[in-house]
Design an enzyme around this catalytic site. Structure first.
Site, PDB file in Angstrom:
ATOM      1  N   LYS B  96      -2.607  33.148  47.389  1.00  0.00           N
ATOM      2  CA  LYS B  96      -1.969  33.311  46.075  1.00  0.00           C
ATOM      3  C   LYS B  96      -2.800  32.470  45.106  1.00  0.00           C
ATOM      4  O   LYS B  96      -2.746  31.241  45.129  1.00  0.00           O
ATOM      5  CB  LYS B  96      -0.513  32.837  46.107  1.00  0.00           C
ATOM      6  CG  LYS B  96       0.152  32.945  44.736  1.00  0.00           C
ATOM      7  CD  LYS B  96       1.550  32.361  44.734  1.00  0.00           C
ATOM      8  CE  LYS B  96       1.934  31.995  43.311  1.00  0.00           C
ATOM      9  NZ  LYS B  96       3.210  31.261  43.254  1.00  0.00           N
ATOM     10  N   GLY B 157       9.460  27.869  37.431  1.00  0.00           N
ATOM     11  CA  GLY B 157      10.581  26.931  37.486  1.00  0.00           C
ATOM     12  C   GLY B 157      11.524  26.988  36.300  1.00  0.00           C
ATOM     13  O   GLY B 157      12.492  26.227  36.245  1.00  0.00           O
ATOM     14  N   ALA B 184       7.534  34.011  39.703  1.00  0.00           N
ATOM     15  CA  ALA B 184       7.845  32.868  38.832  1.00  0.00           C
ATOM     16  C   ALA B 184       8.815  33.190  37.715  1.00  0.00           C
ATOM     17  O   ALA B 184       8.784  34.264  37.122  1.00  0.00           O
ATOM     18  CB  ALA B 184       6.584  32.266  38.211  1.00  0.00           C
ATOM     19  N   GLY B 185       9.681  32.214  37.485  1.00  0.00           N
ATOM     20  CA  GLY B 185      10.554  32.237  36.316  1.00  0.00           C
ATOM     21  C   GLY B 185      11.919  32.849  36.522  1.00  0.00           C
ATOM     22  O   GLY B 185      12.743  32.815  35.609  1.00  0.00           O
ATOM     23  N   ASN B 206      11.300  30.743  44.146  1.00  0.00           N
ATOM     24  CA  ASN B 206      11.326  29.450  44.822  1.00  0.00           C
ATOM     25  C   ASN B 206      12.420  28.558  44.254  1.00  0.00           C
ATOM     26  O   ASN B 206      13.470  28.377  44.849  1.00  0.00           O
ATOM     27  CB  ASN B 206       9.953  28.753  44.716  1.00  0.00           C
ATOM     28  CG  ASN B 206       9.879  27.494  45.571  1.00  0.00           C
ATOM     29  OD1 ASN B 206      10.874  26.974  46.051  1.00  0.00           O
ATOM     30  ND2 ASN B 206       8.700  26.997  45.803  1.00  0.00           N
ATOM     31  N   THR B 207      12.199  28.040  43.032  1.00  0.00           N
ATOM     32  CA  THR B 207      13.114  27.046  42.475  1.00  0.00           C
ATOM     33  C   THR B 207      14.558  27.547  42.401  1.00  0.00           C
ATOM     34  O   THR B 207      15.491  26.791  42.691  1.00  0.00           O
ATOM     35  CB  THR B 207      12.627  26.634  41.068  1.00  0.00           C
ATOM     36  OG1 THR B 207      11.279  26.179  41.185  1.00  0.00           O
ATOM     37  CG2 THR B 207      13.491  25.531  40.486  1.00  0.00           C
TER      38      THR B 207
END
Lengths: 65, 257
Positions: B96, B157, B184-185, B206-207
């Site tokens: 990645k 995040g 992301a996001g 993830n987050t």
């Protein structure tokens, strides 16, 4: 001789990268190495000499996003 | 079925492995999500530490594929070298690819990204570039040899969802056959469902999972949302209208006035 390992100065006996890793406590670990910003493969560690003032990065698997 | 660089995958949810309250919760979240791919990184470890070795042992026990990232790299050289190191440690040609251009937004440096992608693709890496929704950049990444793209939904995040759905829809329409993964996001499962409804092939989270009150339950919730959104895409959604369109038949209505 002194080398910079992950940003911290260490005194080592010198010699090849492979033996220095053993001396620094990385023996048997899954790590990747870069010397002065250049990747050194696992296979090349035994024939990569260290020099005083070298900058060594030792990276391990870690959490990532 | 989703196929990334020739690898067929049942799950369209990819999970990051960072920021979980504990390794045990990470392992449970991965299992609850049913994901088959997790992202990992490389970081400094001192001779006295064992955390990286413990983490790697845990991930290997999960039976999932790993997608190493080049997170935090700001230059082509750093990213390419990190990719080389990751390939040796994780024994995969998947990477990645992140080349960060701006620290407040962690926005990709798309110029460095395309250059690094060109180098790595030529060396046989299978590159998953973390990019913006920019269509021209996407063209350049494909020309560099990438066969998967990972446009951001919003800054890493941030939990904001899809910041620019119009451009993301254009990207989807322009590249109907390239696997596109929203990376992301995303903050909540409805963001993931929305991305899938727009026709994206997968999402990487993830987050939003790791920092949830109950990461394991949130991982399961994201998995359901991804499945629902993908099923809705396949089912074919109606077009939105400006005004009402009665659902109950008008003909046959009694005159009671």
């Amino acid at each position: 001789m002194k080398i910079l390992v992950n940003g911290v100065w260490h005194e080592t006996a010198g010699g090849e990268l492979a033996s220095a890793l053993e001396e620094l406590g990385y023996g048997g670990r899954v790590v990747a190495t870069a010397l002065n910003g250049e990747f050194v493969t696992l296979e090349a560690r035994g024939r990569t000499p260290l020099r005083d003032g070298d900058r060594l990065e030792v990276l391990a698997p870690m959490q990532g996003g | 079925m989703l196929e990334l660089y020739g690898t067929p995958l049942d799950s369209r949810l990819l999970l990051g492995t960072a920021r979980y309250p504990s390794p045990a919760v990470l392992a449970q979240a991965v299992q609850a999500s049913g994901c088959e791919v997790v992202t990992v990184s490389l970081r400094r470890e001192s001779g006295g530490e064992r955390s990286g070795q413990g983490f790697w042992s845990l991930v290997r026990g999960l039976g999932v594929r790993v997608l190493p990232n080049t997170a935090g790299c700001h230059s082509v050289k750093e990213a390419v070298t990190t990719a080389h190191m990751a390939r040796e440690v994780f024994a995969t040609s998947w990477v990645k690819l992140e080349v960060i251009g701006e620290d407040d937004t962690l926005q990709p440096d798309v110029f460095g990204l395309t250059e690094a992608a060109r180098i790595l693709c030529a060396e046989g890496f299978e590159v998953f570039p973390y990019t913006t929704e920019d269509l021209v950049v996407a063209e350049r990444l494909l020309a560099a040899g990438c066969r998967v793209l990972m446009p951001w939904g919003a800054p890493i995040g941030s939990g904001r969802g899809l910041n620019n759905p119009l451009a993301l829809k254009a990207l989807r329409a322009h590249f109907p056959r390239i696997p596109l993964i929203i990376d992301a996001g995303l903050g909540v499962p409805s963001h993931a469902a929305r991305a899938m409804e727009l026709g994206f092939d997968a999402v990487l989270v993830n987050t939003a999972v790791a920092q949830a009150g109950d990461p394991v339950a949130m991982a399961a919730a994201f998995a359901q949302a991804v499945r629902a959104g993908h099923a809705a895409r396949l089912a074919g959604a109606i077009e939105p209208l400006e005004l009402a369109a009665p659902s109950t038949p008008v003909i046959g209505k009694a005159f009671l006035g």
